[in-house]
Motif scaffolding. Sequence first.
Motif, PDB file in Angstrom:
ATOM      1  N   GLU A  92       0.453  -1.429   0.114  1.00 18.84           N
ATOM      2  CA  GLU A  92      -0.415  -0.238   0.017  1.00 18.84           C
ATOM      3  C   GLU A  92       0.600   1.098   0.239  1.00 18.84           C
ATOM      4  OE1 GLU A  92      -2.855   0.040  -0.063  1.00 18.84           O
ATOM      5  OE2 GLU A  92      -3.245  -1.947  -0.571  1.00 18.84           O
ATOM      6  N   ARG A  94       4.096   1.304  -1.274  1.00 23.75           N
ATOM      7  CA  ARG A  94       4.069   1.528  -2.779  1.00 23.75           C
ATOM      8  C   ARG A  94       3.077   2.479  -3.239  1.00 23.75           C
ATOM      9  NH1 ARG A  94       5.940  -3.504  -1.622  1.00 23.75           N
ATOM     10  NH2 ARG A  94       5.267  -4.680  -3.753  1.00 23.75           N
ATOM     11  N   LYS A  95       2.520   1.830  -3.010  1.00 26.73           N
ATOM     12  CA  LYS A  95       1.445   2.776  -4.529  1.00 26.73           C
ATOM     13  C   LYS A  95       0.600   4.332  -3.849  1.00 26.73           C
ATOM     14  CE  LYS A  95      -1.160  -2.069  -4.802  1.00 26.73           C
ATOM     15  NZ  LYS A  95      -2.681  -2.584  -4.499  1.00 26.73           N
ATOM     16  N   ALA A  96       1.015   4.966  -2.482  1.00 24.39           N
ATOM     17  CA  ALA A  96       1.585   5.701  -2.118  1.00 24.39           C
ATOM     18  C   ALA A  96       2.667   5.967  -3.256  1.00 24.39           C
ATOM     19  CB  ALA A  96       0.649   5.702  -0.382  1.00 24.39           C
ATOM     20  N   VAL A  97       2.840   6.104  -2.581  1.00 25.49           N
ATOM     21  CA  VAL A  97       4.029   7.038  -3.007  1.00 25.49           C
ATOM     22  C   VAL A  97       4.536   7.103  -4.545  1.00 25.49           C
ATOM     23  CG1 VAL A  97       6.685   6.446  -4.053  1.00 25.49           C
ATOM     24  CG2 VAL A  97       5.828   6.232  -1.019  1.00 25.49           C
ATOM     25  N   ILE A  98       3.770   6.084  -5.443  1.00 24.15           N
ATOM     26  CA  ILE A  98       3.248   6.086  -6.712  1.00 24.15           C
ATOM     27  C   ILE A  98       2.650   7.393  -7.028  1.00 24.15           C
ATOM     28  CG2 ILE A  98       2.300   5.288  -9.179  1.00 24.15           C
ATOM     29  CD1 ILE A  98       3.223   2.536  -8.212  1.00 24.15           C
TER      30      ILE A  98
ATOM     31  N   TYR B  13      -0.398  -0.239 -10.106  1.00 24.48           N
ATOM     32  CA  TYR B  13      -0.844  -0.508  -9.066  1.00 24.48           C
ATOM     33  C   TYR B  13      -0.840  -2.304  -8.892  1.00 24.48           C
ATOM     34  CZ  TYR B  13      -2.395   3.440  -6.761  1.00 24.48           C
ATOM     35  OH  TYR B  13      -1.876   4.852  -6.261  1.00 24.48           O
ATOM     36  N   GLU B  16       2.723  -3.345  -8.478  1.00 24.61           N
ATOM     37  CA  GLU B  16       2.705  -3.657  -7.835  1.00 24.61           C
ATOM     38  C   GLU B  16       2.648  -4.879  -7.153  1.00 24.61           C
ATOM     39  OE1 GLU B  16       4.659  -1.619  -6.377  1.00 24.61           O
ATOM     40  OE2 GLU B  16       5.559   0.239  -7.233  1.00 24.61           O
ATOM     41  N   ILE B  64      -5.968   4.235  -1.772  1.00 24.08           N
ATOM     42  CA  ILE B  64      -4.980   3.658  -1.219  1.00 24.08           C
ATOM     43  C   ILE B  64      -4.569   3.034   0.023  1.00 24.08           C
ATOM     44  CG2 ILE B  64      -2.542   3.928  -0.812  1.00 24.08           C
ATOM     45  CD1 ILE B  64      -2.614   5.966  -3.114  1.00 24.08           C
ATOM     46  N   VAL B  97      11.444   7.390  -7.682  1.00 26.89           N
ATOM     47  CA  VAL B  97      10.735   6.815  -5.926  1.00 26.89           C
ATOM     48  C   VAL B  97       9.917   5.174  -5.992  1.00 26.89           C
ATOM     49  CG1 VAL B  97       8.148   7.017  -5.299  1.00 26.89           C
ATOM     50  CG2 VAL B  97       9.880   8.898  -5.889  1.00 26.89           C
ATOM     51  N   ILE B  98       9.840   4.892  -7.280  1.00 27.11           N
ATOM     52  CA  ILE B  98       9.068   3.625  -8.066  1.00 27.11           C
ATOM     53  C   ILE B  98      10.240   2.310  -6.917  1.00 27.11           C
ATOM     54  CG2 ILE B  98       8.432   1.656  -9.166  1.00 27.11           C
ATOM     55  CD1 ILE B  98       7.352   3.399 -11.059  1.00 27.11           C
TER      56      ILE B  98
END
Lengths: 458, 458
Positions: A92, A94-98, B13, B16, B64, B97-98
């Motif tokens: 979650e 990582r999704k937020a950071v995206i 996502y 991810e 998220i 960032v990813i």
Amino acid sequence: MDIRVQKVFEGLYALEDLRELHRQALPTGLDPDEEALYRAKLAELEGIVADLKSGTGEPKVTRIAGTIELRTREEQAINIQPIQAAGRLTLEARKAVISYGDGYSTCDACRKPFRLDKICKPPIASFHEELARFLNMDQARVVPGARRGFQAVTSSLVNPGDPVIVSALAHYTEFLAVEQAGGLVREVPLDPKNLVTPEATARKIEEVIRETGRTPALVMIDHYDYQFANEHDVAGIAKVAHQYDIPFLYNGAYTVGVMPVDGKALGADFVVGSGHKSMAAPAPSGVLATTDEWAPQVFRTTGMVGDVTSRKFGIKEVEMLGCTLMGANLIAMMASFPTVRERTAHWDEEVEKSNYFIDRLLAIEGSRVLSEYPRKHSLTKVDTTGSFDLVAKTHRRKGFFLSDELSSRGIVGEFAGATRTWKLNTFGLSWKRIRYLAETFTEVAEKYRIPITPKVTP
Amino acid sequence: MDIRVQKVFEGLYALEDLRELHRQALPTGLDPDEEALYRAKLAELEGIVADLKSGTGEPKVTRIAGTIELRTREEQAINIQPIQAAGRLTLEARKAVISYGDGYSTCDACRKPFRLDKICKPPIASFHEELARFLNMDQARVVPGARRGFQAVTSSLVNPGDPVIVSALAHYTEFLAVEQAGGLVREVPLDPKNLVTPEATARKIEEVIRETGRTPALVMIDHYDYQFANEHDVAGIAKVAHQYDIPFLYNGAYTVGVMPVDGKALGADFVVGSGHKSMAAPAPSGVLATTDEWAPQVFRTTGMVGDVTSRKFGIKEVEMLGCTLMGANLIAMMASFPTVRERTAHWDEEVEKSNYFIDRLLAIEGSRVLSEYPRKHSLTKVDTTGSFDLVAKTHRRKGFFLSDELSSRGIVGEFAGATRTWKLNTFGLSWKRIRYLAETFTEVAEKYRIPITPKVTP
């Protein structure tokens, strides 16, 4: 290596390329040239998806901006690096950071009174309340790293020349936070088991008062220290500090986010945690929580008035320097929070896994554990001078033989080249991975004919 | 709205999710159960790609971690928010960032002497050198936000009670940094054009010395202020400061990363920049650069010694509290850097676009610009009391009518509800987007019958 890891990254990047086209387009939509680029990139993405399905393909992207290698160690290997384990992002996060990477991404709906912790959309204000409740403290703020939490406290409480009690195992950032405030660290000696005790703390306080004529301004102790991850009796130490009317800072860099922490029950006046160390958040991030008694001092708002303009910025907090984490780091910490809160309820299992691995390591003859044992934490300091270091002595790669053997089996994060005393952290590894990790060490030991003597469980 | 934006996020996502499976698997590969999950997720990804190709589909992921909405304003709209424009991540930064989101992601290859700015892989050490060169200063450090750069300087140079000269347009974080160090802000008054001049600075210094008997410890002035983004004669002000032997801090929060900044030519002793404001980096991030003269003071290393253990942490810098940005924020700043460096060479075009838009806004009768004009910056304060606010007076949505009209046309980031004085930033918008932006304002004015009088260019 599984080529699919590489292709997952290439897929993510192809989608970022598409995203960029949307970012450059007019709100009315892509123009014909942009549509053509979009189609070409989509075709590329389809190729990547095909590679993902068949497990084929060659790496096409290996660097970001020409110089930065892709970081795939968490996907390719089991990482036992001592400080990285509990700072790995959750899915979650990582999704937020995206979604929230852009600079001031948290500030779209910033309204009066214009302070980060008051923003309701995304739900930052309620997160701050949850964070305080999570630690059983009255108020909480996010900060750019635990060290900035220490600094806010020392800067508020410590006057130049004031002694501050820390442990003989204190992290260097505690030293720096005291020094930055002009104070002086005074260390509590360890007992023979490498523990800081309430009694030793009391003796140290007495000694400091006697020698300097000053009561220490603060006692700050790590619940689990960074060297051995031994558990120190912080509740007992807090009680001692309070007997001398000294506030107590609980350093939870290795606890907040991995195990339950009840600040009030521990007698903490301040609880400091680290986002990137233990709360599955990007660096720098952390939390500083306190009581209603201390909040007015440490979270005091500015009293400065412009002498020409009479400007005041009344709601801004001096030690926070106003807003703190105005972007991805905070949102990622928030996105990880439900998982982080849940995982603290399963700390006993993390400890169990830690002990499982350590027992298997101890079965390799000549290996020792320098931390307290049985383990109460997933971070452990071990001594393999009597086992792997004996191999290193005659191996042409010296201590690097162990790193070579481990990394060829997908284990990374031990200190490369170290075969005497070193640290590792098993936090967050599944039983499957823990067993693999233990097997791997056994296998390497067997390869070099180090005897294995399994611990006899009665 | 283009459903594809939504589908790009869903694609990211889904990837991810795949990545997470690799993270949970053994280094030897996915087991049959994991492979089954992988195939199912891949099928989902194929559906998303199909939707991207056909431009069809329904949103499936909108939050998220259950509570955080996707942030898609940069993809869906033209964002003119005053502080967000130059902090938007570049494509490369988003890729960084990813890859580097995990907590201590920068620290995989941290070796002696164990300090962030000495790490060679990723190339953090050379980035620090480039950063210093970029600003034409001797040494640079990354910091968690410009404010932490101010704090490092005030904390090093300002003693309790010391006056510090700031401008009457100083940002609140300068106030806080001075207050945090125990100093007192003294503001330089503005001239009738809302500029801080060297002469006024000299007068203020004289006045402070006369009244307090103390020479100010520091002069800190914003090259372009946050209110009007007017340009202040910082080189002249630095010269004045030096005549009194006062060090000069150049606040480049609105310059470093968008226009060329030559610290030495400006006479700066300190240059502070903001990563999330102007360097296309996530928050919090920033830079503090200084000269070899001042580095030993502001980047001084710790002198604290443990009284029991005799521990020393000699290489750690007190004001930095050791390492600073140990993760995604730094890597994203590095990934953006080639683009950021390049874009500063095209600042004149950014100014041209800013003036193009402002001229079109001024053509809407009753509109004024409160910043200096012609514009020298992409951030501008405007006054539409005589144009859009007249409409707001009788509109049932009051000032929100303008936000409604703009957002329905894909323009966001103006202060919702404000129709008198407000700020906007056109930085980074292409000509195509700038023209669209100008058209939109004209269209809204026409809809409400506000007369348009194009500026007559001779």
